[in-house]
Motif scaffolding. Structure first.
Motif, PDB file in Angstrom:
ATOM      1  N   LYS A   1       0.828  -1.218   0.000  1.00  0.00           N
ATOM      2  CA  LYS A   1       0.000   0.000   0.000  1.00  0.00           C
ATOM      3  C   LYS A   1       0.860   1.264   0.000  1.00  0.00           C
ATOM      4  N   LYS A   2       1.888   1.270   0.826  1.00  0.00           N
ATOM      5  CA  LYS A   2       2.772   2.439   0.915  1.00  0.00           C
ATOM      6  C   LYS A   2       3.509   2.665  -0.405  1.00  0.00           C
ATOM      7  N   ALA A   3       3.816   1.589  -1.130  1.00  0.00           N
ATOM      8  CA  ALA A   3       4.508   1.712  -2.414  1.00  0.00           C
ATOM      9  C   ALA A   3       3.712   2.570  -3.391  1.00  0.00           C
ATOM     10  N   GLN A   4       2.388   2.450  -3.342  1.00  0.00           N
ATOM     11  CA  GLN A   4       1.550   3.268  -4.215  1.00  0.00           C
ATOM     12  C   GLN A   4       1.725   4.749  -3.879  1.00  0.00           C
ATOM     13  N   ASP A   5       1.698   5.052  -2.581  1.00  0.00           N
ATOM     14  CA  ASP A   5       1.849   6.444  -2.137  1.00  0.00           C
ATOM     15  C   ASP A   5       3.197   7.010  -2.533  1.00  0.00           C
ATOM     16  N   ILE A   6       4.239   6.199  -2.415  1.00  0.00           N
ATOM     17  CA  ILE A   6       5.577   6.663  -2.788  1.00  0.00           C
ATOM     18  C   ILE A   6       5.596   7.074  -4.257  1.00  0.00           C
ATOM     19  N   CYS A   7       5.009   6.248  -5.107  1.00  0.00           N
ATOM     20  CA  CYS A   7       4.981   6.563  -6.541  1.00  0.00           C
ATOM     21  C   CYS A   7       4.234   7.862  -6.813  1.00  0.00           C
ATOM     22  N   VAL A   8       3.088   8.027  -6.180  1.00  0.00           N
ATOM     23  CA  VAL A   8       2.302   9.250  -6.373  1.00  0.00           C
ATOM     24  C   VAL A   8       3.077  10.452  -5.852  1.00  0.00           C
ATOM     25  N   ASN A   9       3.706  10.306  -4.693  1.00  0.00           N
ATOM     26  CA  ASN A   9       4.498  11.404  -4.131  1.00  0.00           C
ATOM     27  C   ASN A   9       5.689  11.761  -5.020  1.00  0.00           C
ATOM     28  N   GLU A  10       6.143  10.807  -5.826  1.00  0.00           N
ATOM     29  CA  GLU A  10       7.242  11.047  -6.758  1.00  0.00           C
ATOM     30  C   GLU A  10       6.749  11.545  -8.116  1.00  0.00           C
ATOM     31  N   GLY A  11       5.445  11.803  -8.224  1.00  0.00           N
ATOM     32  CA  GLY A  11       4.923  12.415  -9.429  1.00  0.00           C
ATOM     33  C   GLY A  11       4.149  11.507 -10.380  1.00  0.00           C
ATOM     34  N   ALA A  12       3.924  10.256  -9.990  1.00  0.00           N
ATOM     35  CA  ALA A  12       3.166   9.354 -10.862  1.00  0.00           C
ATOM     36  C   ALA A  12       1.704   9.787 -10.923  1.00  0.00           C
ATOM     37  N   ALA A  13       1.174   9.865 -12.124  1.00  0.00           N
ATOM     38  CA  ALA A  13      -0.235  10.187 -12.306  1.00  0.00           C
ATOM     39  C   ALA A  13      -1.110   8.977 -12.029  1.00  0.00           C
ATOM     40  N   ARG A  14      -0.499   7.813 -12.114  1.00  0.00           N
ATOM     41  CA  ARG A  14      -1.218   6.554 -11.928  1.00  0.00           C
ATOM     42  C   ARG A  14      -0.178   5.500 -11.577  1.00  0.00           C
ATOM     43  N   VAL A  15      -0.610   4.471 -10.853  1.00  0.00           N
ATOM     44  CA  VAL A  15       0.297   3.394 -10.469  1.00  0.00           C
ATOM     45  C   VAL A  15      -0.394   2.065 -10.757  1.00  0.00           C
ATOM     46  N   ILE A  16       0.271   1.229 -11.512  1.00  0.00           N
ATOM     47  CA  ILE A  16      -0.241  -0.106 -11.791  1.00  0.00           C
ATOM     48  C   ILE A  16       0.648  -1.081 -11.040  1.00  0.00           C
ATOM     49  N   SER A  17       0.032  -1.935 -10.226  1.00  0.00           N
ATOM     50  CA  SER A  17       0.790  -2.901  -9.435  1.00  0.00           C
ATOM     51  C   SER A  17       0.264  -4.301  -9.669  1.00  0.00           C
TER      52      SER A  17
END
Length: 96
Positions: A58-74
């Motif tokens: 779950k935290k990995a998604q937040d890290i990606c968004v905080n790094e500028g990802a508009a979307r995260v696919i996991s």
């Protein structure tokens, strides 16, 4: 609960040259979580308590968004058996 394995392939939707740096941030976070893990070419496999590993996912998604990802696919894979499962029992014979 016994050890289980969770594999995470995370694909942040960012500019191509930023993919690896964002994924590196996720791996740095996993490293800080005091769980056994192995980075592969396509995913990172972790070993530990299921609840803790799912929190990491779950935290990995937040890290990606905080790094500028508009979307995260996991893509998440879970290997569970009541008596526990380790990465080593599945891969020891292939390690050189």
């Amino acid at each position: 609960m016994q050890n289980i394995n969770v594999s995470l392939q995370i694909l942040p939707v960012v500019e191509e040259e930023r993919i690896y740096p964002v994924v590196d941030k996720v791996i740095e976070y996993i490293d800080s979580c005091d769980v056994k893990y192995e980075v592969g070419a396509m995913e990172t496999t972790m070993e530990g308590d299921l609840d803790k590993l799912l929190e990491i996912v779950k935290k990995a998604q937040d890290i990606c968004v905080n790094e500028g990802a508009a979307r995260v696919i996991s893509i998440v894979k879970i290997d569970y058996k009541p008596e526990g499962v380790t990465m080593n029992e599945k891969t020891y014979k292939y390690k050189k």
